[in-house]
Design a protein around this motif. Structure first.
Motif, PDB file in Angstrom:
ATOM      1  N   ILE A 121       9.693   8.876   9.475  1.00  0.00           N
ATOM      2  CA  ILE A 121       9.056   8.057   8.439  1.00  0.00           C
ATOM      3  C   ILE A 121      10.150   7.209   7.791  1.00  0.00           C
ATOM      4  CG2 ILE A 121       7.916   8.092   6.195  1.00  0.00           C
ATOM      5  CD1 ILE A 121       6.365  10.523   7.118  1.00  0.00           C
ATOM      6  N   VAL A 122       9.987   5.877   7.871  1.00  0.00           N
ATOM      7  CA  VAL A 122      10.991   4.972   7.318  1.00  0.00           C
ATOM      8  C   VAL A 122      10.575   4.407   5.973  1.00  0.00           C
ATOM      9  CG1 VAL A 122      11.926   4.393   9.586  1.00  0.00           C
ATOM     10  CG2 VAL A 122      10.081   2.992   8.626  1.00  0.00           C
ATOM     11  N   GLU A 123       9.287   4.511   5.643  1.00  0.00           N
ATOM     12  CA  GLU A 123       8.818   4.072   4.325  1.00  0.00           C
ATOM     13  C   GLU A 123       7.516   4.780   3.996  1.00  0.00           C
ATOM     14  OE1 GLU A 123       7.893   0.073   1.625  1.00  0.00           O
ATOM     15  OE2 GLU A 123       8.808  -0.123   3.612  1.00  0.00           O
ATOM     16  N   ILE A 124       7.360   5.117   2.732  1.00  0.00           N
ATOM     17  CA  ILE A 124       6.124   5.751   2.280  1.00  0.00           C
ATOM     18  C   ILE A 124       5.896   5.375   0.819  1.00  0.00           C
ATOM     19  CG2 ILE A 124       7.317   7.913   1.643  1.00  0.00           C
ATOM     20  CD1 ILE A 124       4.735   9.392   2.512  1.00  0.00           C
ATOM     21  N   GLY A 125       4.640   5.128   0.484  1.00  0.00           N
ATOM     22  CA  GLY A 125       4.323   4.774  -0.892  1.00  0.00           C
ATOM     23  C   GLY A 125       2.843   4.497  -1.043  1.00  0.00           C
ATOM     24  N   SER A 126       2.444   4.101  -2.231  1.00  0.00           N
ATOM     25  CA  SER A 126       1.053   3.748  -2.456  1.00  0.00           C
ATOM     26  C   SER A 126       0.694   2.554  -1.585  1.00  0.00           C
ATOM     27  CB  SER A 126       0.813   3.414  -3.926  1.00  0.00           C
ATOM     28  OG  SER A 126       1.485   2.209  -4.285  1.00  0.00           O
ATOM     29  N   SER A 127      -0.574   2.453  -1.224  1.00  0.00           N
ATOM     30  CA  SER A 127      -1.010   1.356  -0.355  1.00  0.00           C
ATOM     31  C   SER A 127      -0.674   0.007  -0.973  1.00  0.00           C
ATOM     32  CB  SER A 127      -2.523   1.474  -0.108  1.00  0.00           C
ATOM     33  OG  SER A 127      -2.986   0.419   0.696  1.00  0.00           O
ATOM     34  N   LYS A 128      -0.918  -0.131  -2.271  1.00  0.00           N
ATOM     35  CA  LYS A 128      -0.647  -1.401  -2.954  1.00  0.00           C
ATOM     36  C   LYS A 128       0.830  -1.751  -2.895  1.00  0.00           C
ATOM     37  CE  LYS A 128      -1.162  -3.755  -7.413  1.00  0.00           C
ATOM     38  NZ  LYS A 128      -1.645  -3.636  -8.814  1.00  0.00           N
TER      39      LYS A 128
ATOM     40  N   SER B   4      -6.803   3.443   2.589  1.00  0.00           N
ATOM     41  CA  SER B   4      -5.714   4.346   2.218  1.00  0.00           C
ATOM     42  C   SER B   4      -5.424   4.391   0.729  1.00  0.00           C
ATOM     43  CB  SER B   4      -4.426   3.943   2.944  1.00  0.00           C
ATOM     44  OG  SER B   4      -4.640   3.834   4.328  1.00  0.00           O
ATOM     45  N   ASN B   5      -5.039   5.580   0.257  1.00  0.00           N
ATOM     46  CA  ASN B   5      -4.405   5.719  -1.049  1.00  0.00           C
ATOM     47  C   ASN B   5      -2.895   5.530  -0.922  1.00  0.00           C
ATOM     48  OD1 ASN B   5      -6.727   8.231  -1.134  1.00  0.00           O
ATOM     49  ND2 ASN B   5      -6.793   6.662  -2.739  1.00  0.00           N
ATOM     50  N   ARG B   6      -2.326   6.124   0.138  1.00  0.00           N
ATOM     51  CA  ARG B   6      -0.901   5.966   0.410  1.00  0.00           C
ATOM     52  C   ARG B   6      -0.701   5.659   1.897  1.00  0.00           C
ATOM     53  NH1 ARG B   6       2.665  10.452  -0.572  1.00  0.00           N
ATOM     54  NH2 ARG B   6       0.918  11.868  -0.209  1.00  0.00           N
ATOM     55  N   VAL B   7       0.455   5.063   2.202  1.00  0.00           N
ATOM     56  CA  VAL B   7       0.769   4.667   3.569  1.00  0.00           C
ATOM     57  C   VAL B   7       2.161   5.169   3.918  1.00  0.00           C
ATOM     58  CG1 VAL B   7       1.120   2.726   5.156  1.00  0.00           C
ATOM     59  CG2 VAL B   7      -0.680   2.608   3.415  1.00  0.00           C
ATOM     60  N   ALA B   8       2.293   5.782   5.108  1.00  0.00           N
ATOM     61  CA  ALA B   8       3.593   6.188   5.640  1.00  0.00           C
ATOM     62  C   ALA B   8       3.845   5.406   6.924  1.00  0.00           C
ATOM     63  CB  ALA B   8       3.623   7.690   5.909  1.00  0.00           C
ATOM     64  N   VAL B   9       4.999   4.758   7.012  1.00  0.00           N
ATOM     65  CA  VAL B   9       5.352   3.939   8.164  1.00  0.00           C
ATOM     66  C   VAL B   9       6.327   4.718   9.036  1.00  0.00           C
ATOM     67  CG1 VAL B   9       6.314   1.733   8.934  1.00  0.00           C
ATOM     68  CG2 VAL B   9       5.066   1.858   6.761  1.00  0.00           C
ATOM     69  N   MET B  10       5.979   4.867  10.333  1.00  0.00           N
ATOM     70  CA  MET B  10       6.823   5.628  11.265  1.00  0.00           C
ATOM     71  C   MET B  10       7.523   4.701  12.244  1.00  0.00           C
ATOM     72  SD  MET B  10       5.030   9.211  12.385  1.00  0.00           S
ATOM     73  CE  MET B  10       6.586   9.798  13.090  1.00  0.00           C
ATOM     74  N   TYR B  11       8.762   5.073  12.564  1.00  0.00           N
ATOM     75  CA  TYR B  11       9.505   4.363  13.598  1.00  0.00           C
ATOM     76  C   TYR B  11      10.379   5.372  14.328  1.00  0.00           C
ATOM     77  CZ  TYR B  11      12.355   0.894  16.011  1.00  0.00           C
ATOM     78  OH  TYR B  11      12.976   0.142  16.991  1.00  0.00           O
TER      79      TYR B  11
ATOM     80  N   VAL C 231       3.251  -0.652  -0.761  1.00  0.00           N
ATOM     81  CA  VAL C 231       3.755  -0.899   0.591  1.00  0.00           C
ATOM     82  C   VAL C 231       3.315  -2.265   1.094  1.00  0.00           C
ATOM     83  CG1 VAL C 231       3.612  -0.142   2.999  1.00  0.00           C
ATOM     84  CG2 VAL C 231       3.968   1.541   1.175  1.00  0.00           C
ATOM     85  N   PHE C 232       2.069  -2.648   0.817  1.00  0.00           N
ATOM     86  CA  PHE C 232       1.566  -3.922   1.325  1.00  0.00           C
ATOM     87  C   PHE C 232       2.104  -5.111   0.530  1.00  0.00           C
ATOM     88  CE2 PHE C 232      -1.350  -1.324   3.689  1.00  0.00           C
ATOM     89  CZ  PHE C 232      -1.677  -2.087   4.792  1.00  0.00           C
ATOM     90  N   SER C 233       2.309  -4.954  -0.764  1.00  0.00           N
ATOM     91  CA  SER C 233       2.723  -6.101  -1.581  1.00  0.00           C
ATOM     92  C   SER C 233       4.236  -6.255  -1.671  1.00  0.00           C
ATOM     93  CB  SER C 233       2.129  -5.989  -2.982  1.00  0.00           C
ATOM     94  OG  SER C 233       2.615  -4.836  -3.649  1.00  0.00           O
ATOM     95  N   ARG C 234       4.964  -5.137  -1.637  1.00  0.00           N
ATOM     96  CA  ARG C 234       6.419  -5.234  -1.740  1.00  0.00           C
ATOM     97  C   ARG C 234       7.091  -4.202  -0.819  1.00  0.00           C
ATOM     98  NH1 ARG C 234       4.501  -2.923  -6.496  1.00  0.00           N
ATOM     99  NH2 ARG C 234       5.371  -0.845  -6.938  1.00  0.00           N
ATOM    100  N   PRO C 235       7.077  -4.445   0.478  1.00  0.00           N
ATOM    101  CA  PRO C 235       7.714  -3.516   1.429  1.00  0.00           C
ATOM    102  C   PRO C 235       9.208  -3.410   1.146  1.00  0.00           C
ATOM    103  CG  PRO C 235       7.232  -5.615   2.488  1.00  0.00           C
ATOM    104  CD  PRO C 235       6.548  -5.646   1.155  1.00  0.00           C
ATOM    105  N   GLN C 236       9.760  -2.222   1.413  1.00  0.00           N
ATOM    106  CA  GLN C 236      11.169  -1.980   1.147  1.00  0.00           C
ATOM    107  C   GLN C 236      11.972  -1.727   2.425  1.00  0.00           C
ATOM    108  OE1 GLN C 236      12.510  -2.198  -2.008  1.00  0.00           O
ATOM    109  NE2 GLN C 236      10.460  -2.886  -2.599  1.00  0.00           N
ATOM    110  N   HIS C 237      11.300  -1.719   3.561  1.00  0.00           N
ATOM    111  CA  HIS C 237      12.006  -1.525   4.841  1.00  0.00           C
ATOM    112  C   HIS C 237      11.723  -2.721   5.743  1.00  0.00           C
ATOM    113  CE1 HIS C 237      13.331   0.221   8.646  1.00  0.00           C
ATOM    114  NE2 HIS C 237      13.942   1.160   7.939  1.00  0.00           N
TER     115      HIS C 237
ATOM    116  N   THR D  18       8.700  -2.406   8.058  1.00  0.00           N
ATOM    117  CA  THR D  18       7.407  -2.594   7.385  1.00  0.00           C
ATOM    118  C   THR D  18       7.115  -4.075   7.203  1.00  0.00           C
ATOM    119  OG1 THR D  18       7.827  -0.535   6.172  1.00  0.00           O
ATOM    120  CG2 THR D  18       6.026  -1.916   5.390  1.00  0.00           C
ATOM    121  N   GLU D  19       8.114  -4.849   6.810  1.00  0.00           N
ATOM    122  CA  GLU D  19       7.936  -6.291   6.646  1.00  0.00           C
ATOM    123  C   GLU D  19       7.485  -6.931   7.955  1.00  0.00           C
ATOM    124  OE1 GLU D  19      10.533  -9.988   4.849  1.00  0.00           O
ATOM    125  OE2 GLU D  19      11.456  -8.720   6.385  1.00  0.00           O
TER     126      GLU D  19
END
Length: 342
Positions: A244-251, A233-240, A253-259, A262-263
């Motif tokens: 969509i509850v979070e979206i951002g660059s792959s790096k 992925s270039n970007r990731v969107a997290v659905m719940y 989202v994986f390194s510093r989730p904000q929801h 996602t954690e």
């Protein structure tokens, strides 16, 4: 709509009415409930989340394989506009226009066993989109099929065989060849490797990346395997629960989730080191009923960080850092654990 954007989805909803006996009850399952999504040309954006969160319904609604209940789906089409690029709203196109648009928007289905007609040989399966669209002569279609099979790692000698003669990985390659037949610009890959063995998954994912580089493809990659998502992925969107509850660059989202959701998903990703361990966040309870979502934040019944505000107010999707957005009231307060934090 920015010039580098190929597809822009605004306010997408798909509600399935529920029945009680012969009659509608007036309620509806909110499978997709207000999705906004922007996809740039040439990128891969992944849609992740638990089973039943609305990922596949979102992908199929964008392609109008199922009719969306509401929303705008803007796409830069060359097939409808002729030689020039035309901005069209997919949600309002006629059936004849949709037939033209199928040349540019295709899907790779999840199950390579059920998505291929067992009564058709490979040449007919891969060549069927060309026949339906009425492009190329029969001889040209035959040459095109052989070229496509070779492009996905098969050979021309496979053209006369039937699906039951192939392994799962080979069948998925046939499905990919069929999706590429009309040289599309945008492909929805609906969990294309989830039914395959791990060793075959890597081959198919690498194939998708090679084809993207060669043909300039744009992917909406639907998956629940975060290891695969992180790789492609270039970007990731997290659905719940349809949103969509979070979206951002792959790096990011994986390194510093904000929801918090996602954690929790990231905590379940295995570490390829037997001497290391990651603290697993176990969510309590089940996913709420999508026909009667809870008030406030839809995740609050399962969230250990929930406050009174979370139970009363629906959080908006807002900026949570460079190239990252999340729908959480406590973005500024929480420091959540990502993959690189362990």
């Amino acid at each position: 709509m920015q010039p580098d954007v190929l597809l822009q989805v605004t306010g997408l909803r798909k509600h399935f009415p529920t029945r009680s006996g012969l009659f509608h009850t007036g309620s509806a399952v909110k499978a997709v409930d207000g999705v906004d999504l922007t996809i740039k040309a040439g990128e891969t954006i992944s849609l992740v989340g638990e089973s039943g969160c609305g990922k596949s319904t979102t992908g199929r609604s964008i392609l109008r394989l199922i009719e969306p209940s509401e929303g705008e789906i803007l796409f830069r089409s060359r097939a409808i506009g002729g030689s020039s690029e035309t901005l069209v709203n997919v949600a309002t196109l006629s059936s004849s226009q949709m037939k033209l648009l199928r040349r540019e928007m295709q899907i790779i289905f999840q199950d390579p066993y059920s998505s291929l007609d067992p009564r058709m040989n490979v040449a007919d399966i891969v060549g069927e989109p060309l026949r339906i669209q009425g492009v190329l002569t029969r001889a040209e279609r035959r040459d095109r099929v052989i070229h496509l099979l070779e492009a996905v790692g098969l050979g021309g000698d496979h053209a006369k065989r039937f699906p039951h003669e192939f392994s799962g990985g080979q069948r998925q390659r046939i499905g990919i060849a069929r999706a590429l037949a009309l040289t599309p610009r945008f492909i929805v890959a609906d969990e294309p490797v989830s039914a395959l063995d791990v060793s075959i998954q890597a081959q198919v994912v690498n194939l998708l990346q090679d084809l993207q580089a060669e043909m300039g493809l744009t992917y909406l990659f639907i998956a629940h395997d975060l290891s695969v998502v992180r790789h492609i992925s270039n970007r990731v969107a997290v659905m719940y629960l349809g949103r969509i509850v979070e979206i951002g660059s792959s790096k990011a989202v994986f390194s510093r989730p904000q929801h918090p959701y996602t954690e929790a998903l990231l905590s379940a990703v295995p570490i390829p080191d037997p001497d290391s361990a990651r603290a697993r966040i176990r969510l309590h309870g089940d996913v709420p009923n999508p026909s009667a979502p809870p008030p406030g934040c839809p995740f609050h019944p399962r969230c250990s960080y929930a406050t009174a505000q979370c139970r009363e107010q629906v959080p908006a999707l807002r900026d949570a850092g460079p190239d990252q957005q999340a729908s959480c009231h406590r973005i500024e307060e929480l420091t959540l654990a990502g993959i690189n934090d362990h």
